[in-house]
Design an enzyme around this catalytic site. Structure first.
Site, PDB file in Angstrom:
ATOM      1  N   ASP A 111    -109.357 -33.055  11.795  1.00  0.00           N
ATOM      2  CA  ASP A 111    -109.632 -32.819  10.386  1.00  0.00           C
ATOM      3  C   ASP A 111    -108.567 -31.987   9.671  1.00  0.00           C
ATOM      4  O   ASP A 111    -108.507 -31.975   8.439  1.00  0.00           O
ATOM      5  CB  ASP A 111    -111.007 -32.163  10.200  1.00  0.00           C
ATOM      6  CG  ASP A 111    -111.192 -30.903  11.044  1.00  0.00           C
ATOM      7  OD1 ASP A 111    -110.285 -30.565  11.834  1.00  0.00           O
ATOM      8  OD2 ASP A 111    -112.256 -30.275  10.934  1.00  0.00           O
TER       9      ASP A 111
ATOM     10  N   GLY B 279    -130.221 -23.370  14.966  1.00  0.00           N
ATOM     11  CA  GLY B 279    -131.207 -23.507  13.901  1.00  0.00           C
ATOM     12  C   GLY B 279    -131.039 -22.492  12.791  1.00  0.00           C
ATOM     13  O   GLY B 279    -131.911 -22.362  11.926  1.00  0.00           O
TER      14      GLY B 279
ATOM     15  N   CYS C  38    -111.368 -21.409  14.956  1.00  0.00           N
ATOM     16  CA  CYS C  38    -110.101 -20.788  15.283  1.00  0.00           C
ATOM     17  C   CYS C  38    -109.988 -19.414  14.630  1.00  0.00           C
ATOM     18  O   CYS C  38    -110.943 -18.878  14.093  1.00  0.00           O
ATOM     19  CB  CYS C  38    -108.948 -21.670  14.797  1.00  0.00           C
ATOM     20  SG  CYS C  38    -109.071 -23.399  15.319  1.00  0.00           S
TER      21      CYS C  38
ATOM     22  N   ARG D 133    -106.073 -21.353  18.363  1.00  0.00           N
ATOM     23  CA  ARG D 133    -106.828 -22.607  18.361  1.00  0.00           C
ATOM     24  C   ARG D 133    -107.880 -22.670  19.459  1.00  0.00           C
ATOM     25  O   ARG D 133    -107.591 -22.428  20.636  1.00  0.00           O
ATOM     26  CB  ARG D 133    -105.883 -23.810  18.513  1.00  0.00           C
ATOM     27  CG  ARG D 133    -106.618 -25.145  18.362  1.00  0.00           C
ATOM     28  CD  ARG D 133    -105.709 -26.338  18.532  1.00  0.00           C
ATOM     29  NE  ARG D 133    -106.480 -27.568  18.302  1.00  0.00           N
ATOM     30  CZ  ARG D 133    -106.109 -28.784  18.698  1.00  0.00           C
ATOM     31  NH1 ARG D 133    -104.955 -28.947  19.322  1.00  0.00           N
ATOM     32  NH2 ARG D 133    -106.883 -29.833  18.462  1.00  0.00           N
TER      33      ARG D 133
END
Length: 607
Positions: free
Chosen positions: A94, A354, A2, A45
């Protein structure tokens, strides 16, 4: 993933909305603006977890209000701990866990977090604002402070209270190709350094910064190679698994390299369905890894999307780079990174990458330089300096210049620093006092490889790689998660013998041996070409006129501390094909475009 904003400057709501609209790409799913006491909170958001409106921000709980950017990968574990203490939850994301975790443990919640984050929590009772940035600086955090007034934001553009150029930061940029934290391109705006908390006391009108995490002195684990490989493999599997928590479609970035191949291979094993993989290819075979990536995809059974990038596609990304990066940023691999995210967004909203493997497992080409020169720098300086003078008589003078500079390095630490700030400066006068913020590399390890890796992690990873990935992904509203940047892997890798990671020119040895369990060695053991673009050729050919126009004397003479005479000679030598000075020319060109974008220079007809 966000964008956050917080200020005590009495802006109107429409003013804050306009600020947020300038970085709307960070969070197109919802814009939240809320006034609490004399503070204004803003949030953009990008919905990844708990897509319901109940998880919109700013979020409040009792006397606390939060704006949060990032992901806490172990939030389920923390949530269970809080539930055992009697806390109830109304969301499945979360943010609520972080907010209630702070209510229970205060700043003690931060060491519990495994994730990428930048957040601010206001306590209306104590009149204090607690802020924190993740250990490795994956998520950005900018702040302005003057006489008790402040602005906090995920990007620099919305912070409007200071437009005075930081001339020292321009010199840092010309050395590094980026502006390192805690500095920014503006005088009174700063970055919160990774692994640090910031607390603002609205009563005393003062703020304090306190470190909660850093690299520390290296201690060898004593593990055998097989034990180390097994433990690392388990860590990687867990790091991938916890990053696959998502309520939106996800995929992985897959190049022809070891790191993305390993992450994608593990993700393919963990996922219940075939994963989606994405790669960028180039028309020029010198830069193209698409065929190798396609082989990887076939072996791991992914649904693969390959985009062949033509020169015009990359060139179209230059204006985007200037727009979304806020500060001058001259890592040219940002261009294909932007294109990759643009393509990826058509299919998924979250992707694993990666990034971070080269720092911990000694994968960059400069580790080959370390191998070559680790014995040379043991030779007394006066001997090396004398030998360098003999090189002047070499008929291929331009070819010997880099060697001469290496011969004239005075110490091991200067050698390491030179890898990241360059041995050939564009500045009239170089001042590296800012490096004191990164001098841990001189203390944590006596091993030249590890010391180089440590500065790689502290300086380059945060300010180059993480910035590149964050802005390139956010530009197209994609969330990128990097398992190699799990702090547990960073810490574990530093306890391993260098010989487990680099031996006889074989970089990332331990990762290669893990990858064998997924992909045959003959497939992945091919030369790595890097995520590079032919900047040098463009400057001489396709973009020759563009560069000449934007690198006029009028502009160059406005750049503080730039050695204009030296730069013009390098520019001309590059145009004539005498030397490859593309890195230097590119960084000054990007600076020119940034000056124009942010109103510090206007081209005249004469220019």
């Amino acid at each position: 993933m966000c964008g956050i904003y917080l200020t005590n400057i009495p802006f109107e709501e429409e003013e804050v909305k306009t600020k947020l609209e300038s970085i709307q790409f960070r969070g197109p799913d919802h814009t939240g603006i809320k006034k609490v006491s004399d503070l204004i909170f803003g949030h953009l958001r990008l919905s990844i977890l708990d897509l319901d409106v109940r998880s919109h921000q700013p979020m409040q709980f009792e006397n606390l209000t939060i704006v949060f950017n990032g992901e806490i990968y172990n939030f389920s574990t923390i949530k269970a701990e809080l539930e055992a203490l009697g806390y109830l939850f109304t969301t499945t994301g979360d943010t609520e866990v972080l907010l209630k975790g702070y209510q229970e443990w205060g700043e003690g919640v931060v060491p519990k977090l495994n994730g990428m984050f930048a957040f601010a929590i206001y306590n209306s009772v104590t009149r204090k604002i607690f802020c924190s940035r993740d250990r490795l600086g994956i998520k950005p955090f900018y702040y302005f402070w003057k006489d008790g007034q402040f602005e906090i934001c995920s990007q620099l553009r919305p912070i409007s209270q200071n437009k005075k150029l930081n001339e020292e930061a321009i010199s840092m940029y010309l050395d590094c190709t980026y502006v390192p934290s805690p500095f920014t391109i503006y005088q009174e705006v700063h970055k919160l350094s990774p692994g640090n908390n910031l607390e603002i006391d609205l009563i005393t009108q003062k703020y304090t910064i306190k470190e909660y995490w850093n690299l520390k002195e290296v201690t060898d684990s004593g593990l055998s190679y097989e034990e180390a490989k097994l433990q690392l493999h388990e860590l990687l599997k867990d790091a991938v698994k916890i990053r696959l928590q998502s309520d939106v479609p996800f995929g992985t970035f897959l190049s022809g390299g070891i790191d993305s191949a390993l992450i994608s291979s593990i993700a393919a094993k963990v996922s219940e369905e075939p994963i989606k993989t994405f790669s960028i290819g180039f028309e020029d075979p010198k830069y193209d890894e698409s065929k190798i990536a396609a082989q990887f995809a076939k072996i791991i059974g992914s649904v693969h999307t390959e985009t062949i990038c033509k020169t015009e596609h990359i060139l179209e990304m230059i204006p985007k780079l200037v727009t979304v990066y806020d500060e001058p940023f001259a890592d040219s691999s940002a261009l294909p990174s932007l294109l990759l995210n643009k393509v990826t967004k058509h299919y998924v909203t979250m992707a694993l990458s990666g990034d971070g493997g080269d720092e911990s497992f000694l994968g960059y080409n400069h580790f080959d330089w370390v191998a070559k020169f680790k014995n040379l720098i043991k030779v007394p300086f006066w001997v090396r300096a004398g030998a360098s003078k003999l090189l002047v008589f070499n008929i291929l003078k331009s070819k010997t210049q880099p060697i001469k500079r290496i011969f004239n390095i005075k110490s091991k630490n200067d050698f390491i620093a030179g890898i990241f700030v360059g041995y050939n400066s564009l500045l009239k006068k170089r001042n590296l006092d800012w490096m004191k913020h990164y001098n841990g590399y001189t203390l944590w390890s006596k091993n030249l490889f590890q010391a180089t890796a440590d500065l790689n992690i502290k300086l380059w990873l945060e300010n180059d790689s993480n910035v590149k990935v964050d802005r390139a992904s956010m530009a197209y509203s994609v969330e990128v998660r990097s398992p190699f940047l799990d702090y547990r892997i960073i810490e574990f890798a530093r306890t391993l013998s260098v010989s487990y990671r680099y031996v006889s020119g074989r970089k990332k040895k331990i990762l290669r041996d893990i990858l064998k369990e997924y992909i045959p060695e003959e497939v992945f053991n091919q030369p790595k070409k890097g995520f590079a673009v032919p900047i040098g050729t463009w400057i001489r050919e396709e973009l020759r006129g563009e560069f000449i126009e934007n690198l006029s004397d009028d502009f160059l003479n406005q750049v503080p501390n730039l050695n204009v005479v030296k730069f013009k000679k390098m520019f001309q030598d590059h145009l004539e094909g005498k030397c490859d000075y593309s890195s230097y020319v590119w960084r000054v060109y990007v600076l020119s475009k940034w000056y124009q974008e942010f109103g510090f220079y206007k081209k005249t007809n004469a220019s």
